[in-house]
Design a protein around this motif. Structure first.
Motif, PDB file in Angstrom:
ATOM      1  N   THR A 417     -94.681 -43.902 -40.414  1.00 33.27           N
ATOM      2  CA  THR A 417     -94.490 -42.520 -39.957  1.00 33.27           C
ATOM      3  C   THR A 417     -93.351 -41.809 -40.690  1.00 33.27           C
ATOM      4  O   THR A 417     -93.383 -40.592 -40.851  1.00 33.27           O
ATOM      5  CB  THR A 417     -94.187 -42.490 -38.446  1.00 33.27           C
ATOM      6  N   GLY A 418     -92.341 -42.567 -41.100  1.00 31.08           N
ATOM      7  CA  GLY A 418     -91.223 -41.932 -41.784  1.00 31.08           C
ATOM      8  C   GLY A 418     -90.270 -42.941 -42.377  1.00 31.08           C
ATOM      9  O   GLY A 418     -90.238 -44.107 -41.968  1.00 31.08           O
ATOM     10  N   VAL A 419     -89.494 -42.476 -43.375  1.00 32.39           N
ATOM     11  CA  VAL A 419     -88.492 -43.311 -44.027  1.00 32.39           C
ATOM     12  C   VAL A 419     -87.221 -42.492 -44.181  1.00 32.39           C
ATOM     13  O   VAL A 419     -87.255 -41.364 -44.690  1.00 32.39           O
ATOM     14  CB  VAL A 419     -88.954 -43.795 -45.420  1.00 32.39           C
ATOM     15  N   ALA A 420     -86.096 -43.044 -43.729  1.00 30.05           N
ATOM     16  CA  ALA A 420     -84.795 -42.389 -43.909  1.00 30.05           C
ATOM     17  C   ALA A 420     -83.955 -43.228 -44.858  1.00 30.05           C
ATOM     18  O   ALA A 420     -83.846 -44.444 -44.681  1.00 30.05           O
ATOM     19  CB  ALA A 420     -84.080 -42.241 -42.572  1.00 30.05           C
ATOM     20  N   ALA A 421     -83.410 -42.602 -45.889  1.00 28.53           N
ATOM     21  CA  ALA A 421     -82.491 -43.281 -46.802  1.00 28.53           C
ATOM     22  C   ALA A 421     -81.102 -42.708 -46.581  1.00 28.53           C
ATOM     23  O   ALA A 421     -80.949 -41.506 -46.337  1.00 28.53           O
ATOM     24  CB  ALA A 421     -82.933 -43.073 -48.251  1.00 28.53           C
ATOM     25  N   GLN A 422     -80.079 -43.546 -46.675  1.00 32.94           N
ATOM     26  CA  GLN A 422     -78.734 -43.046 -46.398  1.00 32.94           C
ATOM     27  C   GLN A 422     -77.666 -43.754 -47.220  1.00 32.94           C
ATOM     28  O   GLN A 422     -77.874 -44.841 -47.750  1.00 32.94           O
ATOM     29  CB  GLN A 422     -78.416 -43.179 -44.909  1.00 32.94           C
ATOM     30  N   ARG A 423     -76.543 -43.099 -47.336  1.00 29.09           N
ATOM     31  CA  ARG A 423     -75.315 -43.638 -47.917  1.00 29.09           C
ATOM     32  C   ARG A 423     -74.155 -43.226 -47.014  1.00 29.09           C
ATOM     33  O   ARG A 423     -74.291 -42.306 -46.212  1.00 29.09           O
ATOM     34  CB  ARG A 423     -75.053 -43.080 -49.319  1.00 29.09           C
ATOM     35  N   LEU A 424     -73.010 -43.868 -47.179  1.00 26.28           N
ATOM     36  CA  LEU A 424     -71.814 -43.507 -46.429  1.00 26.28           C
ATOM     37  C   LEU A 424     -70.784 -42.881 -47.364  1.00 26.28           C
ATOM     38  O   LEU A 424     -70.524 -43.408 -48.453  1.00 26.28           O
ATOM     39  CB  LEU A 424     -71.207 -44.740 -45.747  1.00 26.28           C
ATOM     40  N   VAL A 425     -70.222 -41.763 -46.936  1.00 25.07           N
ATOM     41  CA  VAL A 425     -69.140 -41.115 -47.672  1.00 25.07           C
ATOM     42  C   VAL A 425     -67.896 -41.096 -46.784  1.00 25.07           C
ATOM     43  O   VAL A 425     -67.996 -41.122 -45.560  1.00 25.07           O
ATOM     44  CB  VAL A 425     -69.498 -39.674 -48.082  1.00 25.07           C
ATOM     45  N   ARG A 426     -66.739 -41.045 -47.414  1.00 27.35           N
ATOM     46  CA  ARG A 426     -65.503 -40.979 -46.638  1.00 27.35           C
ATOM     47  C   ARG A 426     -65.302 -39.572 -46.075  1.00 27.35           C
ATOM     48  O   ARG A 426     -65.542 -38.578 -46.759  1.00 27.35           O
ATOM     49  CB  ARG A 426     -64.312 -41.354 -47.519  1.00 27.35           C
ATOM     50  N   ARG A 427     -64.844 -39.542 -44.831  1.00 24.33           N
ATOM     51  CA  ARG A 427     -64.543 -38.265 -44.169  1.00 24.33           C
ATOM     52  C   ARG A 427     -63.157 -37.778 -44.583  1.00 24.33           C
ATOM     53  O   ARG A 427     -62.205 -38.554 -44.668  1.00 24.33           O
ATOM     54  CB  ARG A 427     -64.536 -38.447 -42.648  1.00 24.33           C
ATOM     55  N   LEU A 428     -63.051 -36.486 -44.818  1.00 23.48           N
ATOM     56  CA  LEU A 428     -61.747 -35.907 -45.096  1.00 23.48           C
ATOM     57  C   LEU A 428     -60.850 -35.993 -43.866  1.00 23.48           C
ATOM     58  O   LEU A 428     -61.312 -35.803 -42.736  1.00 23.48           O
ATOM     59  CB  LEU A 428     -61.900 -34.443 -45.501  1.00 23.48           C
ATOM     60  N   CYS A 429     -59.591 -36.276 -44.089  1.00 24.86           N
ATOM     61  CA  CYS A 429     -58.617 -36.257 -42.991  1.00 24.86           C
ATOM     62  C   CYS A 429     -58.388 -34.807 -42.585  1.00 24.86           C
ATOM     63  O   CYS A 429     -57.971 -33.981 -43.404  1.00 24.86           O
ATOM     64  CB  CYS A 429     -57.311 -36.903 -43.454  1.00 24.86           C
ATOM     65  N   GLU A 430     -58.656 -34.497 -41.340  1.00 25.08           N
ATOM     66  CA  GLU A 430     -58.547 -33.121 -40.878  1.00 25.08           C
ATOM     67  C   GLU A 430     -57.099 -32.647 -40.757  1.00 25.08           C
ATOM     68  O   GLU A 430     -56.845 -31.456 -40.635  1.00 25.08           O
ATOM     69  CB  GLU A 430     -59.266 -32.970 -39.532  1.00 25.08           C
ATOM     70  N   ASP A 431     -56.147 -33.585 -40.807  1.00 18.89           N
ATOM     71  CA  ASP A 431     -54.744 -33.203 -40.690  1.00 18.89           C
ATOM     72  C   ASP A 431     -54.149 -32.716 -42.013  1.00 18.89           C
ATOM     73  O   ASP A 431     -53.126 -32.027 -42.005  1.00 18.89           O
ATOM     74  CB  ASP A 431     -53.909 -34.380 -40.172  1.00 18.89           C
ATOM     75  N   CYS A 432     -54.759 -33.090 -43.134  1.00 25.18           N
ATOM     76  CA  CYS A 432     -54.138 -32.730 -44.414  1.00 25.18           C
ATOM     77  C   CYS A 432     -55.108 -32.133 -45.441  1.00 25.18           C
ATOM     78  O   CYS A 432     -54.688 -31.783 -46.540  1.00 25.18           O
ATOM     79  CB  CYS A 432     -53.433 -33.943 -45.022  1.00 25.18           C
ATOM     80  N   ARG A 433     -56.389 -32.026 -45.121  1.00 29.34           N
ATOM     81  CA  ARG A 433     -57.338 -31.474 -46.090  1.00 29.34           C
ATOM     82  C   ARG A 433     -56.976 -30.024 -46.432  1.00 29.34           C
ATOM     83  O   ARG A 433     -56.415 -29.294 -45.628  1.00 29.34           O
ATOM     84  CB  ARG A 433     -58.764 -31.538 -45.538  1.00 29.34           C
ATOM     85  N   VAL A 434     -57.315 -29.628 -47.641  1.00 25.41           N
ATOM     86  CA  VAL A 434     -56.983 -28.287 -48.123  1.00 25.41           C
ATOM     87  C   VAL A 434     -58.243 -27.640 -48.684  1.00 25.41           C
ATOM     88  O   VAL A 434     -58.977 -28.267 -49.463  1.00 25.41           O
ATOM     89  CB  VAL A 434     -55.889 -28.338 -49.212  1.00 25.41           C
ATOM     90  N   GLN A 435     -58.485 -26.387 -48.287  1.00 21.94           N
ATOM     91  CA  GLN A 435     -59.626 -25.645 -48.813  1.00 21.94           C
ATOM     92  C   GLN A 435     -59.188 -24.823 -50.009  1.00 21.94           C
ATOM     93  O   GLN A 435     -58.114 -24.222 -50.010  1.00 21.94           O
ATOM     94  CB  GLN A 435     -60.215 -24.732 -47.738  1.00 21.94           C
ATOM     95  N   GLU A 436     -60.019 -24.801 -51.050  1.00 17.49           N
ATOM     96  CA  GLU A 436     -59.695 -24.030 -52.239  1.00 17.49           C
ATOM     97  C   GLU A 436     -60.975 -23.518 -52.885  1.00 17.49           C
ATOM     98  O   GLU A 436     -62.067 -24.054 -52.676  1.00 17.49           O
ATOM     99  CB  GLU A 436     -58.885 -24.881 -53.221  1.00 17.49           C
TER     100      GLU A 436
END
Length: 539
Positions: A417-436
């Protein structure tokens, strides 16, 4: 200041009552700890977190209230060590005590066990000052002691420090073996390896032997790989360590995989299954029968995703059976079976038997051979919903892999019925991440304009702070793609089309690729572009 308790038994009884009143502990747990305390000589309040019956935080709060002492945390600890020249780091670690301030009333101590009169007397003698005792969590104390007084290497260096002369004499017996010129120790944190200062190479045999004893492995067998398991409670939290040893050119290599059952949320949103992928998952899992596969390399979170699916499907009107190797999480209301190949209890053997147990939903830990795949397909044909995992790079490649294994194409079109493929990525630390603002060259190269609303593309950058140990990341989440087997895909399966053609058909039908899912999460500040490219380069 001494912490005096005239009747220690009465105090511990009142401490247990307080924890029970707060819903942090059960009466049966107190009785179990009390029986063990009588045999071991340890105090009840020391045993409770060791047995995993109560968390460090809950115990610290209860001790603080019952003894009328302040409760301190990491924010109260000093930036520089106090009495550094007069205090042994080993003594501080073993006693779980830390001087945190010098005030008009005396030297302020943070203690995990404020009833430890020996440590209090020793600190009074060393400092020559009056003492003010506070309560703290052992984990926070250990981190602070390591930061202020440690010399790197963490727990391994402490183990080496404690081996002493006897350990060195015992090690001489193993010098006939060929050792590498150094011992290498690395931690895989959020999927990325980080090397730490190792103990001397001469301690290799002692460390490996100790680990093998704890995992109940044969310490005399060094020629063959072995697998074992260590169960323990650390700071009141039950932890499983999966131990794997393998012979190498210079001795044995050991890998310990940490499984913290309380540290994983078996929830789709927490695992990164959102948006279109979540809608597709729910639609597939709502079907009464069929085969749904989650694929990806080792360590990509496949089994955890299946557990989250089981939690969602686990209802009183459904009977769920799993066949696993090993059982990683124990789920209430689910019949879980551990495979034991050594006695012939293989995936295929168990599956042939459990179909007679009248299950509605079957989870197979992994499809490893054509026999297991065929039984899974047959189970789906007879009205069961079957969930399992497979090692492939992407969703479309899973179909090609099953065909290559020998599963008939007409059976796949009838059951998959279906196939899901996945990988894991690291989450950004919400205390120090910077948007640019993203550079124009990067926007063009990655095609970021097609993900935005017409304005400038904004990305997030990892910086690093104390909470994320300077890495800029904390925890992991999934990026995934979910292929739905529709009429067009079935037609391609029957003519045994290549995986690229299957991928194009799935994308045309609305599938969001792993790369696209990752880019969207990077734009939302969940992760970074670098992480997405790192895990999707082979897709």
């Amino acid at each position: 200041m001494a912490v005096l308790v005239e009747d220690l038994d009465a105090f511990e009884a009142s401490l247990g009552d307080l924890l029970i009143e707060r819903g942090r502990l059960e009466r049966a747990g107190v009785e179990r700890a009390r029986r063990l305390a009588e045999g071991s000589g340890e105090r009840l309040h020391v045993l409770l977190p060791k047995l995993g019956l109560v968390s460090e935080r809950d115990l610290a709060e209860a001790l603080s209230e019952r003894l009328d002492l302040p409760l301190v945390g990491s924010a109260d600890f000093p930036e520089v060590p106090l009495l550094e020249e007069r205090l042994s780091p080993r003594f501080l670690r073993e006693s779980h005590v830390l001087p945190i301030a010098e005030g008009p009333e005396g030297l302020v101590l943070a203690m995990a066990d404020p009833l430890d009169s020996y440590a209090i007397d020793a600190l009074r003698l060393i400092s020559g000052a009056d003492l003010v005792v506070c309560v703290a969590e052992p984990s926070e104390l250990e981190a602070a002691i390591e930061r202020l007084y440690g010399q790197g290497g963490g727990g391994l260096n402490r183990l080496v420090e404690e081996v002493g002369e006897e350990g060195e004499e015992a090690l001489d017996l193993d010098l006939v073996e060929a050792f590498e010129n150094r011992l290498r120790v690395r931690y895989r944190i959020d999927g990325v390896l980080a090397e730490v200062d190792p103990p001397p190479s001469r301690f290799r045999a002692a460390l490996i032997s100790r680990i093998k004893i704890m995992a109940r492995l044969n310490i005399a067998e060094r020629r063959l790989p072995q697998d074992g398991r260590i169960k323990l409670a650390i700071r009141g939290v039950p932890i499983d360590l999966r131990v794997s040893t393998i012979p190498t050119m210079h001795g044995e290599g050991v890998v310990l995989r940490v499984l913290d059952r309380q540290g994983v949320e078996l929830d789709f949103a927490a695992l990164g299954v959102t948006g279109h992928n979540l809608e597709t998952y729910e639609e597939i899992l709502d079907r009464p029968h069929g085969v749904f596969l989650v694929t990806g390399p080792t360590g990509s979170g496949k089994t955890t995703t299946l557990y989250a699916a089981l939690v969602q499907l686990n209802k009183s009107e459904k009977k769920l059976l799993t066949v696993e190797d090993p059982i990683e999480y124990q789920l209430e209301g689910v019949n879980q079976i551990q495979v034991k190949p050594g006695i012939g209890l293989t995936f295929a053997h168990v599956l042939r038997s459990i179909l007679r147990q009248d299950p509605d939903i079957i989870m197979i830990g992994e499809i490893r051979d054509v026999e297991t795949a065929e039984i899974a397909v047959q189970a789906a044909l007879t009205g069961h919903l079957v969930l399992s995992t497979l090692h492939t790079n992407d969703a479309a490649g899973t179909i090609t892999r099953l065909l290559d294994m020998g599963v008939e194409d007409y059976l796949l079109t009838s059951t998959l019925t279906g196939v899901a493929a996945q990988r894991l990525v690291r989450r950004l630390c919400e205390d120090c991440r910077v948007q640019e603002r993203a550079l124009p060259e990067l926007v063009e190269q990655l095609g970021l304009e097609r993900y935005g609303s017409g304005g400038e593309s904004m990305l997030w950058r990892a910086v690093g702070c104390e909470r994320c140990n300077g890495t800029g990341y904390r925890g992991r989440t999934g990026v995934m793609e979910t292929l739905v087997v529709d009429d067009e895909v079935r037609r391609l399966i029957l003519r045994r089309a290549e995986s690229k053609e299957l991928q194009r058909a799935a994308l045309s039908a609305g599938m969001v690729s792993m790369y696209d899912d990752g880019i969207r999460k990077a734009l939302e500040g969940v992760t970074t572009i670098e992480e997405v490219l790192r895990v999707t380069r082979d897709v």
